[in-house]
Design a protein around this motif. Structure first.
Motif, PDB file in Angstrom:
ATOM      1  N   GLN A  15       0.824  -1.201   0.000  1.00 18.90           N
ATOM      2  CA  GLN A  15       0.000   0.000   0.000  1.00 18.90           C
ATOM      3  C   GLN A  15       0.860   1.254   0.000  1.00 18.90           C
ATOM      4  N   MET A  16       1.996   1.205   0.681  1.00 20.54           N
ATOM      5  CA  MET A  16       2.902   2.350   0.654  1.00 20.54           C
ATOM      6  C   MET A  16       3.427   2.582  -0.759  1.00 20.54           C
ATOM      7  N   GLY A  17       3.691   1.508  -1.470  1.00 23.87           N
ATOM      8  CA  GLY A  17       4.114   1.641  -2.862  1.00 23.87           C
ATOM      9  C   GLY A  17       3.030   2.253  -3.722  1.00 23.87           C
ATOM     10  N   VAL A  18       1.779   1.830  -3.492  1.00 26.34           N
ATOM     11  CA  VAL A  18       0.644   2.371  -4.244  1.00 26.34           C
ATOM     12  C   VAL A  18       0.485   3.865  -3.981  1.00 26.34           C
ATOM     13  N   VAL A  19       0.593   4.233  -2.702  1.00 24.44           N
ATOM     14  CA  VAL A  19       0.459   5.645  -2.337  1.00 24.44           C
ATOM     15  C   VAL A  19       1.573   6.471  -2.988  1.00 24.44           C
ATOM     16  N   ALA A  20       2.808   5.951  -2.929  1.00 24.48           N
ATOM     17  CA  ALA A  20       3.936   6.665  -3.539  1.00 24.48           C
ATOM     18  C   ALA A  20       3.695   6.881  -5.029  1.00 24.48           C
ATOM     19  N   TYR A  21       3.218   5.847  -5.700  1.00 23.42           N
ATOM     20  CA  TYR A  21       3.003   5.947  -7.146  1.00 23.42           C
ATOM     21  C   TYR A  21       1.892   6.942  -7.473  1.00 23.42           C
ATOM     22  N   THR A  22       0.824   6.921  -6.691  1.00 19.74           N
ATOM     23  CA  THR A  22      -0.280   7.862  -6.941  1.00 19.74           C
ATOM     24  C   THR A  22       0.188   9.294  -6.764  1.00 19.74           C
ATOM     25  N   TRP A  23       0.986   9.532  -5.743  1.00 23.63           N
ATOM     26  CA  TRP A  23       1.505  10.892  -5.531  1.00 23.63           C
ATOM     27  C   TRP A  23       2.458  11.293  -6.646  1.00 23.63           C
ATOM     28  N   MET A  24       3.197  10.331  -7.176  1.00 26.11           N
ATOM     29  CA  MET A  24       4.059  10.636  -8.324  1.00 26.11           C
ATOM     30  C   MET A  24       3.221  11.086  -9.518  1.00 26.11           C
ATOM     31  N   LEU A  25       2.115  10.387  -9.760  1.00 33.60           N
ATOM     32  CA  LEU A  25       1.230  10.766 -10.865  1.00 33.60           C
ATOM     33  C   LEU A  25       0.648  12.162 -10.637  1.00 33.60           C
ATOM     34  N   ALA A  26       0.248  12.450  -9.387  1.00 31.67           N
ATOM     35  CA  ALA A  26      -0.313  13.766  -9.081  1.00 31.67           C
ATOM     36  C   ALA A  26       0.720  14.864  -9.311  1.00 31.67           C
ATOM     37  N   ALA A  27       1.980  14.596  -8.935  1.00 31.75           N
ATOM     38  CA  ALA A  27       3.045  15.574  -9.141  1.00 31.75           C
ATOM     39  C   ALA A  27       3.250  15.846 -10.632  1.00 31.75           C
ATOM     40  N   VAL A  28       3.156  14.809 -11.439  1.00 30.78           N
ATOM     41  CA  VAL A  28       3.299  14.975 -12.890  1.00 30.78           C
ATOM     42  C   VAL A  28       2.181  15.868 -13.429  1.00 30.78           C
ATOM     43  N   LEU A  29       0.952  15.630 -12.977  1.00 25.52           N
ATOM     44  CA  LEU A  29      -0.176  16.441 -13.437  1.00 25.52           C
ATOM     45  C   LEU A  29      -0.023  17.908 -13.032  1.00 25.52           C
ATOM     46  N   LEU A  30       0.379  18.150 -11.786  1.00 29.79           N
ATOM     47  CA  LEU A  30       0.512  19.521 -11.308  1.00 29.79           C
ATOM     48  C   LEU A  30       1.638  20.259 -12.012  1.00 29.79           C
TER      49      LEU A  30
END
Length: 446
Positions: free
Chosen positions: A45-60
């Motif tokens: 789950q920590m890996g999933v959270v890290a990846y989702t935040w990476m995607l959000a950073a790319v969008l922003l």
């Protein structure tokens, strides 16, 4: 209600990024994970959270204009930077408490190394809010900028996309995870959607880019340049008081990547025909163009701004349509008296604000370490005389008594200047009962 509008928008963005975006992946992973691997759920789950935040950073990182007017691009960049660092922490936790071998391990390790490296680089070169607080980081940045120019920093930052692709491959290679149908639908869907929006955002940026020509360049204070750019814009486009624009000089090495600077003047137009017809005569996709004059006051502070010494009148300038929400903030507090507190080059966006909202001005404060740095004092003094508004122009800090004098019941406060000054004023105003929702600033130390 108006006091809470901007605060609520920022809070909503934080909630969406930190909690709502990771939820679908976390839920589908938990429901579909084979029983034999349930013990690995926390680390996965920590890996999933890290990846989702990476995607959000790319969008922003695409600088969504629709979000800028609600939240403010500086706040978007703060969220972008914080979730980028949080993604590194979450990825480290995932790596420490999970085990893998072969290509699965290699892709995950490479992505983690890349993330950590980019985070360290960004902390030094792209996070002024840290270097302004930690003198050692500021000295390291000054030393390394001799070889690590702005263009290099921008290109290195784009390697976040490579880290995303490495993690994407990493997950595809984990057989018991890739077999979870609904998790993979969400995982693949969010990844593809993010990359598609990133590409569309970059295409939009290229499509909306403006062409200009430098028509005036003068020094208005030691190490402070005033540039006036004549730029072709769509006939329907304007900008608001306090806005800033990203500019670049495509013909000058080291200055080909966009950099943000505040616009000094309120909207103004140059209706004279252009020489050569290469700007005004070129048709706009919206059915016509106008010639605008944008004035920027820029202090030498980094390799990009030091390059202004070599910029001459006639140079080609690339620009992006303006960003900013200072005027929106003031309109949300319609009728409230306005107090401007500015220091040094921080006065730049406030000139247009003071002129645009002169009748609502309750007080204007403009200070600098040295009198020679008070570049726009005469302009503000003329405004004071015309509208009979108090303007304090002073070398050095204000006394506590002077600060008390500009605390006005029901007012809203615009604070712009060095980080230390802004923090001092924010603490002072809060101590006098002024809520954070009635203070606004757009720092460039992102």
């Amino acid at each position: 209600m108006n006091d809470r509008r901007s605060f609520s928008a920022i809070t909503l963005v934080w909630l969406v990024v930190l909690l709502i975006l990771p939820a679908p992946m976390m839920l589908t992973l938990s429901l579909g994970l084979p029983v034999i691997h349930l013990g690995n759920i926390p680390s996965m789950q920590m890996g999933v959270v890290a990846y989702t935040w990476m995607l959000a950073a790319v969008l922003l990182s695409t600088r969504p204009r629709w979000l800028d007017r609600h939240v403010g691009l500086p706040h978007i960049y703060v969220i972008h930077g914080v979730i980028g660092l949080l993604a590194v922490v979450a990825a480290l936790a995932h790596d420490l408490f999970s085990s893998s071998t072969g290509l699965v391990k290699q892709t995950g390790t490479l992505a983690l190394i890349l993330l950590i490296s980019l985070a360290c680089w960004s902390i030094v070169f792209m996070s002024g809010w840290l270097t302004s607080r930690i003198p050692l980081l500021a000295r390291i940045r000054a030393l390394m900028e001799r070889v690590a120019h702005h263009e290099l920093s921008v290109w290195l930052h784009r390697l976040n996309l490579l880290a995303v692709l490495l993690v994407f491959v990493h997950v595809q290679l984990i057989d018991y995870v890739s077999s979870i149908r609904w998790f993979m639908v969400v995982f693949d869907g969010m990844t593809i959607l993010t990359l598609l929006l990133y590409v569309l955002g970059k295409a939009r940026m290229r499509r909306q880019a403006l062409r200009g020509r430098l028509v005036a360049h003068r020094m208005i204070a030691p190490r402070v340049h005033e540039l006036t750019v004549r730029v072709e814009v769509p006939a329907t486009m304007t900008w608001e008081a306090g806005d800033f624009a990203f500019i670049r000089f495509p013909g000058i090495r080291g200055m080909r990547e966009y950099h943000p600077f505040s616009i000094v003047n309120a909207p103004s137009w140059d209706e004279k025909p252009t020489d050569g017809g290469d700007m005004a005569d070129r048709p706009s996709p919206r059915g016509g163009t106008r010639i605008a004059l944008w004035t920027f006051a820029i202090r030498e502070d980094g390799d990009f701004t030091r390059g202004l010494r070599s910029v001459v009148v006639g140079s080609e300038v690339g620009l992006l349509p303006p960003f900013g929400r200072i005027q929106r903030f003031l309109e949300e507090h319609s009728g409230a008296p306005i107090v401007i507190v500015s220091g040094g080059i921080g006065v730049t966006p406030m000139i247009a604000v003071a002129e645009r909202f002169a009748r609502r001005m309750a007080a204007v404060v403009y200070t600098a370490k040295r009198g020679e740095l008070l570049s726009y004092s005469e302009r503000l003094q003329r405004l004071s005389q015309r509208y009979d508004r108090p303007v304090i122009v002073q070398e050095g800090r204000l006394s506590r008594r002077q600060m008390e004098d500009v605390v006005i019941p029901g007012a809203v406060y615009l604070i712009a200047g060095p980080d230390r000054m802004r923090r001092t004023w924010a603490r002072f105003l809060k101590g006098r009962g002024v809520p954070s929702a009635r203070m606004y600033d757009e720092p460039f130390s992102w």
